[in-house]
Design an enzyme around this catalytic site. Structure first.
Site, PDB file in Angstrom:
ATOM      1  N   ARG A 238      -6.156  -3.154 -28.792  1.00  0.00           N
ATOM      2  CA  ARG A 238      -4.925  -2.988 -29.564  1.00  0.00           C
ATOM      3  C   ARG A 238      -4.987  -1.694 -30.359  1.00  0.00           C
ATOM      4  O   ARG A 238      -6.052  -1.348 -30.896  1.00  0.00           O
ATOM      5  CB  ARG A 238      -4.760  -4.111 -30.596  1.00  0.00           C
ATOM      6  CG  ARG A 238      -4.133  -5.369 -30.109  1.00  0.00           C
ATOM      7  CD  ARG A 238      -2.643  -5.199 -29.794  1.00  0.00           C
ATOM      8  NE  ARG A 238      -2.055  -6.451 -29.374  1.00  0.00           N
ATOM      9  CZ  ARG A 238      -2.105  -6.939 -28.123  1.00  0.00           C
ATOM     10  NH1 ARG A 238      -2.704  -6.271 -27.182  1.00  0.00           N
ATOM     11  NH2 ARG A 238      -1.521  -8.086 -27.825  1.00  0.00           N
ATOM     12  N   GLU A 267       2.383   2.615 -31.068  1.00  0.00           N
ATOM     13  CA  GLU A 267       2.833   2.876 -29.699  1.00  0.00           C
ATOM     14  C   GLU A 267       4.289   2.417 -29.529  1.00  0.00           C
ATOM     15  O   GLU A 267       4.698   1.461 -30.191  1.00  0.00           O
ATOM     16  CB  GLU A 267       1.906   2.175 -28.681  1.00  0.00           C
ATOM     17  CG  GLU A 267       1.834   0.676 -28.820  1.00  0.00           C
ATOM     18  CD  GLU A 267       0.799   0.052 -27.877  1.00  0.00           C
ATOM     19  OE1 GLU A 267      -0.335   0.541 -27.814  1.00  0.00           O
ATOM     20  OE2 GLU A 267       1.164  -0.925 -27.205  1.00  0.00           O
ATOM     21  N   HIS A 285      -0.514   1.112 -22.239  1.00  0.00           N
ATOM     22  CA  HIS A 285      -0.724  -0.328 -22.514  1.00  0.00           C
ATOM     23  C   HIS A 285      -0.475  -1.167 -21.253  1.00  0.00           C
ATOM     24  O   HIS A 285       0.407  -2.030 -21.229  1.00  0.00           O
ATOM     25  CB  HIS A 285       0.172  -0.797 -23.674  1.00  0.00           C
ATOM     26  CG  HIS A 285      -0.347  -2.069 -24.314  1.00  0.00           C
ATOM     27  ND1 HIS A 285      -0.136  -2.381 -25.649  1.00  0.00           N
ATOM     28  CD2 HIS A 285      -1.059  -3.111 -23.814  1.00  0.00           C
ATOM     29  CE1 HIS A 285      -0.700  -3.546 -25.918  1.00  0.00           C
ATOM     30  NE2 HIS A 285      -1.259  -4.009 -24.817  1.00  0.00           N
TER      31      HIS A 285
END
Ligand code: GLV
Length: 326
Positions: A238, A267, A285
């Site tokens: 993360r 992000e 991601h």
């Protein structure tokens, strides 16, 4: 009457079909994320929501979604959800553990190999037409085999990353909230280390612990300095566990050799410093993003939601203390 459920982002047809068997479904298949005000509006008459890590479910959202019984996240991480607030309001929270372990471990390994062998830099070089022929010192990388791999966060995914290291004949160190028993360490072929030992000795440091206030900026300027100047940092968990501004500086100054990143603070608006560096491999991601795994995650979330809305205990209940609504 069927319970009313909201799906906040595009899902697969079979997930929609399954949910429609049990629920009155409103879904955002346009796949433009709802802004918080629109999401709050949609939640007003819903009994459940299947959501993604891009949806923030907090007190304000729960104030709108007063009928909500379940928040089913399509992710294993659930730091986008205020779990204590959900528990207080009697809302079950579920996640999707297990089904994504192998795919996410594969992506962590993709980043390990790509950073070690400078793959994205090499590809850009070829695409730019700069490759004029073979030479001995071209694009020198570092060896992954026989190197030391340090894994921070030895949960399900961390374990799969460790297991893959055997093929590369690596020494594996790990740091975890709790040390695993000797038989598990043997199966993992991994040695427990303090954070300091792991940072000082590893050639590759992989971050795979959950994000929480306790792990915010777990790797900052001080920790980067503790790593070897030849070391490579991989963040496959993360954004926020790394201080990205400090990492940009460390990559610029040669404090560490390189980084492979699938996740970022704030992000998708990543620190622009990363884009100027050659010694970082960037991914959007996509840790769990294989077709089979994303299908399995969506279906797992749907099954959790349906269980909660039809009076059963969801298989992946995160907050068993929630006193659920009648
Ligand atoms: C993805 O990041 C997940 O938590 O499942």
């Amino acid at each position: 009457m069927k319970p009313k459920i909201l799906i906040t982002r595009e899902v697969f047809d079979e997930t929609l079909a399954y949910l429609a068997e049990h629920c009155d479904v409103k879904s955002n298949q346009a796949d433009k994320p709802f802004d918080p005000a629109t999401l709050a509006l949609h939640l007003q008459d819903k009994d459940g929501v299947v959501c993604c890590l891009t949806d923030r479910i907090d007190e304000a959202m729960l104030a709108s979604g007063k009928r909500l019984k379940v928040v089913a996240n399509i992710a294993v991480g659930y730091n986008n959800i205020d779990v204590p607030a959900c528990t207080k309001h009697g809302v079950m929270v579920t996640n999707t553990p297990g089904v994504l372990d192998d795919s996410t471990a594969d992506l962590a390994w993709t980043l390990i190999l790509a950073t070690a062998r400078r793959l994205t830099e090499a590809e850009a070089y070829v695409r730019a037409g700069d490759w004029k022929g073979w030479h001995l010192k071209q694009m020198l990388g570092v060896d992954v085999h026989h190197a030391t791999l340090g894994i921070i966060g030895m949960g399900r995914i961390g374990q799969q990353i460790a297991r893959r290291a055997a093929g590369f004949k690596m020494r594996v160190l790990y740091q975890n909230r709790n040390r695993w028993p000797a038989d598990v360490e043997k199966w993992l072929n991994a040695e427990y280390a303090t954070k300091e030992q792991l940072l000082a000795q590893s050639d590759f440091v992989v971050l795979q612990m959950p994000y929480s206030p306790a792990t915010h900026h777990y790797i900052g300027a001080a920790e980067l300095k503790q790593m070897k100047p030849t070391a490579i940092l991989i963040n496959s968990t993360r954004g926020g566990v790394v201080d990205d501004a400090a990492l940009v500086e460390a990559l610029k100054n040669g404090t560490i050799r390189a980084a492979g990143l699938d996740v970022f603070e704030n992000e998708p608006k990543l620190n622009p410093g990363f884009l100027e560096l050659k010694n970082v491999v960037l991914a959007p991601h996509v840790g769990s993003s294989t077709e089979a795994t994303r299908r399995a995650m969506a279906m797992t979330a749907a099954k959790n939601a349906v269980a909660a809305l039809t009076g059963s205990k969801p298989p992946n209940l995160v907050n068993p203390d929630a006193k659920t609504k009648a």
